[in-house]
Design a protein around this motif. Structure first.
Motif, PDB file in Angstrom:
ATOM      1  N   LYS A 160       0.757  -1.301   0.168  1.00 18.82           N
ATOM      2  CA  LYS A 160      -0.036  -0.054  -0.089  1.00 18.82           C
ATOM      3  C   LYS A 160       0.909   1.141   0.091  1.00 18.82           C
ATOM      4  CE  LYS A 160      -4.075   2.149   0.661  1.00 18.82           C
ATOM      5  NZ  LYS A 160      -3.533   3.589   1.037  1.00 18.82           N
ATOM      6  N   GLU A 161       2.027   1.153   0.765  1.00 18.84           N
ATOM      7  CA  GLU A 161       2.813   2.410   0.796  1.00 18.84           C
ATOM      8  C   GLU A 161       3.485   2.471  -0.595  1.00 18.84           C
ATOM      9  OE1 GLU A 161       5.063   2.739   5.135  1.00 18.84           O
ATOM     10  OE2 GLU A 161       5.208   1.125   4.283  1.00 18.84           O
ATOM     11  N   GLY A 162       3.968   1.548  -1.322  1.00 20.86           N
ATOM     12  CA  GLY A 162       4.508   1.721  -2.833  1.00 20.86           C
ATOM     13  C   GLY A 162       3.275   2.289  -3.603  1.00 20.86           C
ATOM     14  N   GLU A 163       2.219   1.700  -3.843  1.00 20.72           N
ATOM     15  CA  GLU A 163       1.188   2.176  -4.383  1.00 20.72           C
ATOM     16  C   GLU A 163       0.498   3.602  -4.180  1.00 20.72           C
ATOM     17  OE1 GLU A 163      -2.001  -0.412  -3.198  1.00 20.72           O
ATOM     18  OE2 GLU A 163      -1.421  -1.897  -4.829  1.00 20.72           O
ATOM     19  N   ASP A 164       0.718   4.134  -3.006  1.00 23.50           N
ATOM     20  CA  ASP A 164       0.210   5.530  -2.441  1.00 23.50           C
ATOM     21  C   ASP A 164       1.560   6.335  -3.047  1.00 23.50           C
ATOM     22  OD1 ASP A 164      -1.731   4.838  -1.428  1.00 23.50           O
ATOM     23  OD2 ASP A 164      -1.086   4.775   0.770  1.00 23.50           O
ATOM     24  N   PHE A 165       2.926   5.939  -2.846  1.00 25.15           N
ATOM     25  CA  PHE A 165       3.840   6.834  -3.585  1.00 25.15           C
ATOM     26  C   PHE A 165       3.826   7.021  -5.098  1.00 25.15           C
ATOM     27  CE2 PHE A 165       7.915   7.877  -5.186  1.00 25.15           C
ATOM     28  CZ  PHE A 165       8.568   8.673  -4.406  1.00 25.15           C
ATOM     29  N   ALA A 166       3.433   5.636  -5.767  1.00 24.64           N
ATOM     30  CA  ALA A 166       3.623   5.724  -7.123  1.00 24.64           C
ATOM     31  C   ALA A 166       2.274   6.702  -7.539  1.00 24.64           C
ATOM     32  CB  ALA A 166       3.336   4.281  -7.615  1.00 24.64           C
ATOM     33  N   GLU A 167       1.067   6.596  -6.987  1.00 29.51           N
ATOM     34  CA  GLU A 167      -0.234   7.293  -7.408  1.00 29.51           C
ATOM     35  C   GLU A 167      -0.005   8.963  -7.167  1.00 29.51           C
ATOM     36  OE1 GLU A 167      -4.923   7.558  -6.138  1.00 29.51           O
ATOM     37  OE2 GLU A 167      -3.533   6.255  -5.241  1.00 29.51           O
ATOM     38  N   ASN A 168       0.771   9.256  -6.093  1.00 30.78           N
ATOM     39  CA  ASN A 168       1.132  10.747  -5.608  1.00 30.78           C
ATOM     40  C   ASN A 168       2.164  11.329  -6.803  1.00 30.78           C
ATOM     41  OD1 ASN A 168       1.333  13.017  -4.008  1.00 30.78           O
ATOM     42  ND2 ASN A 168       3.333  12.470  -3.360  1.00 30.78           N
ATOM     43  N   TYR A 169       2.941  10.246  -7.322  1.00 31.21           N
ATOM     44  CA  TYR A 169       3.924  10.922  -8.447  1.00 31.21           C
ATOM     45  C   TYR A 169       3.684  10.828  -9.734  1.00 31.21           C
ATOM     46  CZ  TYR A 169       7.557  12.291  -5.012  1.00 31.21           C
ATOM     47  OH  TYR A 169       8.129  12.974  -3.920  1.00 31.21           O
ATOM     48  N   GLY A 170       2.260   9.955  -9.964  1.00 31.27           N
ATOM     49  CA  GLY A 170       2.138   9.444 -11.303  1.00 31.27           C
ATOM     50  C   GLY A 170       2.966   8.449 -11.909  1.00 31.27           C
ATOM     51  N   TYR A 171       3.150   7.529 -11.056  1.00 27.91           N
ATOM     52  CA  TYR A 171       4.088   6.342 -11.662  1.00 27.91           C
ATOM     53  C   TYR A 171       3.237   5.190 -11.792  1.00 27.91           C
ATOM     54  CZ  TYR A 171       8.452   9.114 -10.448  1.00 27.91           C
ATOM     55  OH  TYR A 171       9.477   9.879 -10.523  1.00 27.91           O
ATOM     56  N   MET A 172       3.556   4.350 -12.772  1.00 29.94           N
ATOM     57  CA  MET A 172       2.989   3.080 -12.742  1.00 29.94           C
ATOM     58  C   MET A 172       3.803   2.206 -11.497  1.00 29.94           C
ATOM     59  SD  MET A 172       3.381   2.311 -17.050  1.00 29.94           S
ATOM     60  CE  MET A 172       2.341   0.645 -16.849  1.00 29.94           C
ATOM     61  N   TYR A 173       3.052   1.092 -11.053  1.00 29.50           N
ATOM     62  CA  TYR A 173       3.598   0.345 -10.046  1.00 29.50           C
ATOM     63  C   TYR A 173       3.430  -0.983 -10.160  1.00 29.50           C
ATOM     64  CZ  TYR A 173       4.292  -0.853  -5.074  1.00 29.50           C
ATOM     65  OH  TYR A 173       4.930  -1.491  -3.990  1.00 29.50           O
ATOM     66  N   LEU A 174       4.623  -1.773  -9.494  1.00 25.74           N
ATOM     67  CA  LEU A 174       4.453  -3.170  -9.330  1.00 25.74           C
ATOM     68  C   LEU A 174       5.455  -3.625  -8.612  1.00 25.74           C
ATOM     69  CD1 LEU A 174       4.381  -4.851 -13.268  1.00 25.74           C
ATOM     70  CD2 LEU A 174       2.688  -5.052 -11.302  1.00 25.74           C
ATOM     71  N   GLU A 175       5.305  -4.623  -7.888  1.00 25.17           N
ATOM     72  CA  GLU A 175       6.152  -5.406  -6.916  1.00 25.17           C
ATOM     73  C   GLU A 175       6.765  -6.507  -7.623  1.00 25.17           C
ATOM     74  OE1 GLU A 175       5.133  -4.307  -2.457  1.00 25.17           O
ATOM     75  OE2 GLU A 175       4.783  -6.122  -3.000  1.00 25.17           O
ATOM     76  N   CYS A 176       8.023  -7.029  -7.602  1.00 30.68           N
ATOM     77  CA  CYS A 176       8.525  -8.123  -8.313  1.00 30.68           C
ATOM     78  C   CYS A 176       9.624  -8.722  -7.553  1.00 30.68           C
ATOM     79  CB  CYS A 176       8.971  -7.817  -9.603  1.00 30.68           C
ATOM     80  SG  CYS A 176      10.422  -6.955  -9.719  1.00 30.68           S
ATOM     81  N   SER A 177      10.045 -10.020  -8.088  1.00 31.03           N
ATOM     82  CA  SER A 177      11.298 -10.220  -7.481  1.00 31.03           C
ATOM     83  C   SER A 177      12.311 -10.537  -8.597  1.00 31.03           C
ATOM     84  CB  SER A 177      11.052 -11.732  -6.716  1.00 31.03           C
ATOM     85  OG  SER A 177      12.162 -12.411  -6.558  1.00 31.03           O
ATOM     86  N   ALA A 178      13.371 -10.049  -8.645  1.00 33.66           N
ATOM     87  CA  ALA A 178      14.542 -10.422  -9.839  1.00 33.66           C
ATOM     88  C   ALA A 178      14.976 -11.906  -9.617  1.00 33.66           C
ATOM     89  CB  ALA A 178      15.476  -9.395  -9.867  1.00 33.66           C
ATOM     90  N   LYS A 179      14.903 -12.508  -8.348  1.00 33.54           N
ATOM     91  CA  LYS A 179      15.601 -13.549  -8.297  1.00 33.54           C
ATOM     92  C   LYS A 179      14.835 -14.710  -8.478  1.00 33.54           C
ATOM     93  CE  LYS A 179      17.506 -16.314  -4.342  1.00 33.54           C
ATOM     94  NZ  LYS A 179      18.087 -16.301  -3.116  1.00 33.54           N
ATOM     95  N   THR A 180      13.457 -14.799  -8.417  1.00 29.94           N
ATOM     96  CA  THR A 180      12.647 -15.642  -8.734  1.00 29.94           C
ATOM     97  C   THR A 180      11.903 -15.511 -10.309  1.00 29.94           C
ATOM     98  OG1 THR A 180      10.611 -14.675  -7.544  1.00 29.94           O
ATOM     99  CG2 THR A 180      12.139 -16.170  -6.468  1.00 29.94           C
ATOM    100  N   GLY A 181      11.850 -14.182 -10.486  1.00 31.19           N
ATOM    101  CA  GLY A 181      11.463 -14.054 -11.623  1.00 31.19           C
ATOM    102  C   GLY A 181       9.870 -13.194 -11.647  1.00 31.19           C
TER     103      GLY A 181
END
Length: 217
Positions: free
Chosen positions: A140-161
């Protein structure tokens, strides 16, 4: 998104995409996921690295120049110059390290000051969701930051893909859906593809690219 190993083909558009964010958030690991769909453990990038990837999306053949940049403070002046010409910017933080999330506002301000295109597509990516038990930043914190700045948003893992491919795919689709970013996107440039521990020429100036294996990502 279908990739092709040859960089000598004709293409419809070319897009420069850069990865930014604090040190040790996993930018280089995402870089390897994007360019070779592999996972490599590395120490912080010294200078920059770039690879060319040819893909086909929306019936268009695209030449992607994907740039990995150093996150250490001493390289910030150098890194700011690489925003020039970027159609997409991926800002990465580590969901297990709150300080990398706190630093995001500084990176966002740098984007505002240094990016060439007003309509440049920006995406916030929370990496290392494979370490859920160590999470220090909520989704939720990540989503709120992205929305505030007008960014797209995703969470991921580079390790597992997990969600790694989706990050790049969604960014490219958004660029393709932004007409102002396509006007000069078929113009060739003279950037050279660097190799490990070899210099790459940027505006006739050599920049050292260095990779080393490490125990973390």
């Amino acid at each position: 998104m279908n990739s092709d190993s040859s960089s000598q083909q004709k293409f419809d558009y070319q897009f420069k995409i850069i990865l930014i964010g604090s040190s040790n958030v996993g930018k280089s690991s995402l870089f390897f996921r994007f360019t070779s769909d592999s996972f490599e453990e590395t120490i912080p990038t010294i200078g920059v690295d770039m690879e060319v990837k040819i893909v086909t999306m929306e019936k268009k053949k695209l030449r992607l120049e994907i740039w990995d940049t150093a996150g250490q403070e001493k390289f910030r002046t150098l890194v700011s110059s690489y925003y020039r010409g970027a159609k997409g910017i991926i800002m990465v933080y580590d969901v297990t390290k709150r300080e990398t999330f706190t630093d995001l506002s500084k990176w966002a301000n740098e984007i505002e000051q240094s990016s060439t295109y007003q309509d440049c597509i920006k995406m916030l990516v929370g990496n290392k969701v494979d370490k859920e038990s160590e999470r220090a930043v909520t989704e939720k914190e990540g989503e709120d930051f992205a929305e505030n700045y007008g960014y797209m948003y995703l969470e991921c893992s580079a390790k597992t893909g997990v969600n790694s491919k989706e990050c790049l795919d969604k960014l490219i689709l958004k660029i393709l859906d932004t007409p102002s970013l396509l006007d000069d996107a078929s113009t060739e440039n003279n950037w050279l593809v660097p190799r490990n521990n070899m210099p790459v020429l940027i505006n006739n100036m050599p920049v050292l690219v260095q990779r080393n294996k490490s125990c973390c990502y």
